[in-house]
Each structure stands twice: as structure tokens, then as C-alpha cells.
Design an enzyme around this catalytic site. Structure first.
Site, PDB file in Angstrom:
ATOM      1  CD  GLN A   1      10.932  12.171  11.023  1.00  0.00           C
ATOM      2  OE1 GLN A   1      10.002  11.375  10.913  1.00  0.00           O
ATOM      3  NE2 GLN A   1      11.756  12.432  10.016  1.00  0.00           N
TER       4      GLN A   1
ATOM      5  CE1 TYR B   1      -4.227   1.795   0.554  1.00  0.00           C
ATOM      6  CE2 TYR B   1      -2.637   3.423   1.298  1.00  0.00           C
ATOM      7  CZ  TYR B   1      -3.899   3.097   0.872  1.00  0.00           C
ATOM      8  OH  TYR B   1      -4.842   4.082   0.735  1.00  0.00           O
TER       9      TYR B   1
ATOM     10  CD  GLU C   1       8.965   6.360  12.858  1.00  0.00           C
ATOM     11  OE1 GLU C   1       8.679   5.926  11.729  1.00  0.00           O
ATOM     12  OE2 GLU C   1       8.472   7.408  13.318  1.00  0.00           O
ATOM     13  CG  HIS C   2      13.010   8.238  12.826  1.00  0.00           C
ATOM     14  ND1 HIS C   2      11.693   8.655  12.722  1.00  0.00           N
ATOM     15  CD2 HIS C   2      13.267   7.516  11.705  1.00  0.00           C
ATOM     16  CE1 HIS C   2      11.184   8.204  11.584  1.00  0.00           C
ATOM     17  NE2 HIS C   2      12.107   7.501  10.953  1.00  0.00           N
TER      18      HIS C   2
ATOM     19  CB  SER D   1       6.702  10.481  11.741  1.00  0.00           C
ATOM     20  OG  SER D   1       8.095  10.300  11.585  1.00  0.00           O
TER      21      SER D   1
ATOM     22  CG  ASN E   1      -6.461   6.967   5.526  1.00  0.00           C
ATOM     23  OD1 ASN E   1      -6.723   5.780   5.724  1.00  0.00           O
ATOM     24  ND2 ASN E   1      -7.079   7.665   4.584  1.00  0.00           N
TER      25      ASN E   1
ATOM     26  CG  HIS F   1       0.211 -36.640  20.517  1.00  0.00           C
ATOM     27  ND1 HIS F   1      -1.126 -36.445  20.311  1.00  0.00           N
ATOM     28  CD2 HIS F   1       0.841 -35.536  20.036  1.00  0.00           C
ATOM     29  CE1 HIS F   1      -1.313 -35.270  19.732  1.00  0.00           C
ATOM     30  NE2 HIS F   1      -0.131 -34.687  19.546  1.00  0.00           N
TER      31      HIS F   1
ATOM     32  CG  ASP G   1      12.841   9.870   6.602  1.00  0.00           C
ATOM     33  OD1 ASP G   1      12.632   8.860   7.284  1.00  0.00           O
ATOM     34  OD2 ASP G   1      12.541  11.018   6.976  1.00  0.00           O
TER      35      ASP G   1
ATOM     36  CD  GLN H   1     -11.612   2.071  -1.139  1.00  0.00           C
ATOM     37  OE1 GLN H   1     -11.839   2.086   0.068  1.00  0.00           O
ATOM     38  NE2 GLN H   1     -11.519   3.175  -1.866  1.00  0.00           N
TER      39      GLN H   1
ATOM     40  CG  HIS I   1       6.262  13.092   8.514  1.00  0.00           C
ATOM     41  ND1 HIS I   1       6.159  12.607   7.242  1.00  0.00           N
ATOM     42  CD2 HIS I   1       7.517  12.788   8.929  1.00  0.00           C
ATOM     43  CE1 HIS I   1       7.293  12.037   6.891  1.00  0.00           C
ATOM     44  NE2 HIS I   1       8.139  12.129   7.897  1.00  0.00           N
TER      45      HIS I   1
ATOM     46  CD  GLU J   1       1.735 -32.411  26.681  1.00  0.00           C
ATOM     47  OE1 GLU J   1       1.223 -32.696  25.580  1.00  0.00           O
ATOM     48  OE2 GLU J   1       2.573 -31.520  26.822  1.00  0.00           O
TER      49      GLU J   1
END
Length: 432
Positions: free
Chosen positions: A261, A132, A329-330, A239, A216, A422, A363, A193, A264, A417
Site C-alpha cells: 500500500q 471514472y 481501509e484494508h 490508500s 486525483n 393530510h 486488489d 471536465q 501507491h 402536526e
């Protein structure tokens, strides 16, 4: 700008930090219900539903799915059409990402025990992956490269890209990146979708094994809901960047690194940590001055004032403790001996070492992946990589002697068990 100031000596430092870091990733009931409805509809009606949602949400009324698939010739045309410097930059970034990814490949291995029993691991790529790519007002060719190239290095046979094209508008850079990265099919669809089409398949779009790539809140919710039917990379939040500095780096550099950052979106988070209170003041002054000349200054201002912070610590050892709690994250280590200091860091998506290593390089073109864990998930998650597009199968091949010895152990445990089939299955191979 009115950026929040914290100090670790304050009694309420930890509650304040917790409040700063809090981000609710769970969709509200309306988003959840909307996405569930779209997923059910696409699963039931396939192409027809995809066409309807594309017309409704992207204002692109295609008559058939054929209009939503980008032919290879159009990608070739986009690659030829973009300015030469952009093409060269894409190709150089792709080569660096590919070279780094080659080092990540997992390999099969095995060993034989003394009795001839073979044990090992067989590594195989996923068959088909969906990527995506966010669309709309911005274009993200870097996301194409960062997701598609590791998949191809892993050996994924078919890579299907989906990218929304509002009113039919497509960005040439994105299409060029698809061609350079080796995308097999590209569809101009987006939103929940698109996730549904990839997860369940339609008459035109084949079902994939895993879906990666950012989106999103509707895309993130859809990925969460289809997990289990397919694999996903992660549920990404806004971010983040944390910079730790000893006070010896140009304040303008640090302010702009934070901005990189913050620009963003308003929910992005930029935090500076330093034992030098005067340096925090200098960076705040630089930020006030520089934000006025930034094209995305209003977004930066909202991000820095809403979720940013300047944190004063006693020393760099305490800074490491704060960093490991944040699990950013960074992480930029703007320090004299950053490589040594990196050994103190247990939780971070990507670590940028030294005064010259701007996070922005990661990046786009440094080589390591820019798809990273957010919202403190670096405590248990890793960057996207080749290994996310490979899977492992255990190999077990018993000799007669090995089966007999293992059967004795297995029989005892199985009987303990209460799983007697088994036990019997293992016992059949035990030598008298």
C-alpha cells in the site's frame, strides 16, 4: 527507514495516533475555484468545453468528440493484442468478481397483512452509470473490473467509462478490461471536465445517474460538488493498510504487505500492530533491507516515514480496540485463528484473514470489491458493491379495510402536526 514507533502504554498515545491518522480531504481554495469554473463551463458549453480542457490538460487536441470516443472494434483489438497471460488473468479476475457480486444482489419482496394490505420493497437498477478510470502514468484495469462488473450484475442498462489519455496514449489493458467488463461507451477524457460531462451531459455524452471510480484531487472535488445532481460512490483518500500480527509470521511477508500500500503514493498509510516488540524490530529491519530493492522504493520510504507506524500493544484484545478506532481501509489479520478474531472487528473496509491472505489478492482477483472506505469512514461506510447500483422503492397497497384502520392513525398524527390536508386525505378512506 525512520518509521514512527508508538506504544499504547504511553500517556500521549491517543493524541499521537490522531495526528498520524489526520488527513485533510477538503480541497484548498484554488483547487475548489478551478473545479467550480470547469463545472460551470462544461454545463454551459458542453462538448466545446470538454474538447478545450482535454487539449489543455491532457495535451490531446481532438477536432471533435468523435475522436474522443473509443469504438468497440478498438477495444476488441486491444483484447486480442495483449499477451495471453494478461488476458487470462483479466478474465479469471472478472469471473471471480462477478461470482462474488451475484451474491450481493438485493431482491424485491412483499407481504400481505390479514386485511389484504400489501407492503414491500421493489428493487430496480440505475439506468445509466459513469465510471471514472484514472489515467496518466499508471494504468488501472483492476479499477475497471471492480466498478463495472457490479454495475452490470445489478442490471445497469448503460455504463459509460471515461479515462484520460495524455497525448492520446491509451493502455491496452484498460481497453481490454472495458471489453471484458461490458462497458457500453468509452471516452478518452479525464479530470473535472469528465465528471462535469457525466453529471450534466453534453451534446455527445449523456448525463448519468451516478459516478463511481477514483481520481486525483480535482476529480474528487468535482465529485463532491456534483453530488446531489448525481450520486457518487465516495470521496476517497489515500490508500491504507493495517496489519495486526502475533509475531509468528515471516517478517519479510509483513514488510512487503505494508509496502503493497505504501507504494501507491507518499500519502498512503501502512501501520503494523503487534504485542511482540521484538517482532516489530524484526519487521523494521526487514523493511530497511527490502526497500532497497523495490522499484518504487522512494515512494515507499516517503510513505512509511511520513505516515507509517509500528504500534506496540499490551495484547491482541487491545489491538482490536486500536483497529476499531483507526477503521482502516484494508485490515490484515496475520494471526493463528484469524476467523475468530475477525468477530472483534467492527470497523474495517475489508478484512484479510490468516497469514496467507495478502491484501494484494483483494486488489485484483479475490472477488470482493477493492473500492473501500478510507480516512476512518469505514465507521459508517461499506465497500462498493452491487447494492450501490440498485435502488429501492417502497410498496404500499391498502385494502379498503386497511385504509380505514390506517386512516384513523394517520388522521390523529396529521392533526397533531397541524397538517390538516393530510388528515382529511386519510379521513376520506375511513369507514363510518
Amino acid at each position: 527507514m525512520n518509521i514512527q514507533r508508538f506504544s499504547t502504554v504511553d500517556a500521549d498515545f491517543r493524541p499521537k495516533l490522531n495526528a498520524l491518522l489526520a488527513w485533510e480531504s477538503v480541497s484548498d481554495e484554488q483547487v475548489f475555484a478551478t473545479v467550480q469554473g470547469i463545472l460551470r463551463d462544461v454545463r454551459a458549453r458542453g462538448d466545446a468545453a470538454v474538447l478545450e480542457y482535454t487539449a489543455r490538460f491532457d495535451r490531446f487536441p481532438a477536432a471533435s468528440m468523435a475522436e474522443l470516443e473509443i469504438p468497440a472494434t478498438r477495444m476488441d483489438e486491444a483484447l486480442a493484442r495483449i499477451p495471453a497471460p494478461q488476458r487470462e488473468a483479466l478474465e479469471q479476475a472478472a469471473e471471480r468478481i462477478r461470482r462474488y457480486a451475484e451474491h450481493q444482489k438485493l431482491t424485491s419482496w412483499s407481504y400481505r397483512e390479514a386485511d389484504g394490505t400489501l407492503l414491500g420493497q421493489q428493487v430496480t437498477p440505475l439506468d445509466r452509470v459513469g465510471l471514472y478510470v484514472p489515467g496518466g502514468k499508471a494504468a488501472y484495469p483492476s479499477s475497471v473490473l471492480m466498478n463495472a462488473i457490479p454495475a452490470k450484475v445489478a442490471g445497469v442498462a448503460e455504463l459509460i467509462v471515461v479515462v484520460p489519455a495524455p497525448q492520446g496514449d491509451l493502455n491496452d489493458l484498460v481497453l481490454a478490461a472495458c471489453r471484458i467488463a461490458g462497458a457500453d461507451r468509452v471516452f478518452t477524457i479525464g479530470g473535472a471536465q469528465a465528471v462535469a460531462a457525466l453529471a450534466y451531459g453534453t451534446e455527445t455524452i449523456p448525463a448519468v445517474d451516478k459516478i463511481t471510480g477514483p481520481g486525483n484531487i480535482f476529480v474528487a472535488t468535482a465529485k463532491r460538488l456534483v453530488y446531489g445532481t448525481v450520486g457518487i460512490d465516495m470521496i476517497a483518500g489515500p490508500s491504507e493498510i493495517v496489519v495486526v500480527c502475533d509475531g509468528q509470521t515471516d517478517p519479510d511477508w509483513i514488510a512487503m504487505d505494508l509496502f503493497s500500500q505504501a507504494e501507491h503514493d507518499e500519502q498512503a498509510q501502512a501501520i503494523l500492530i503487534s504485542p511482540d516488540a521484538a517482532f516489530l524490530d524484526a519487521v523494521a529491519a526487514a523493511a530497511d533491507r527490502l526497500v532497497e530493492i523495490m522499484p518504487r522504493g522512494e515512494i515507499i520510504r516517503a510513505s512509511m516515514e511520513g505516515r507509517g507506524a509500528l504500534i506496540h500493544v499490551r495484547d491482541l484484545d487491545e489491538a482490536a480496540e486500536v483497529i476499531n478506532f483507526i477503521a482502516p481501509e484494508h485490515l490484515e489479520l496475520s494471526l493463528e485463528d484469524a476467523e475468530a478474531y475477525a468477530g472483534k472487528i467492527r470497523h474495517a473496509g475489508a478484512i484479510f484473514m490468516g497469514r496467507y491472505t495478502a491484501e494484494a489478492l483483494g486488489d485484483y482477483c479475490a472477488g470482493p470489491n477493492h473500492v473501500l472506505p478510507t480516512s476512518r469512514t469505514a465507521r459508517f461506510s461499506s465497500p462498493l458493491g452491487v447494492y450501490d447500483f440498485q435502488k429501492r422503492s417502497s410498496l404500499i397497497g391498502c385494502s379498503a379495510q386497511g385504509a380505514s384502520e390506517l386512516g384513523k392513525i394517520a388522521r390523529v398524527l396529521a392533526e397533531g402536526e397541524g397538517l390538516f390536508a393530510h388528515a382529511a386525505s386519510a379521513a376520506y378512506r375511513v369507514k363510518d
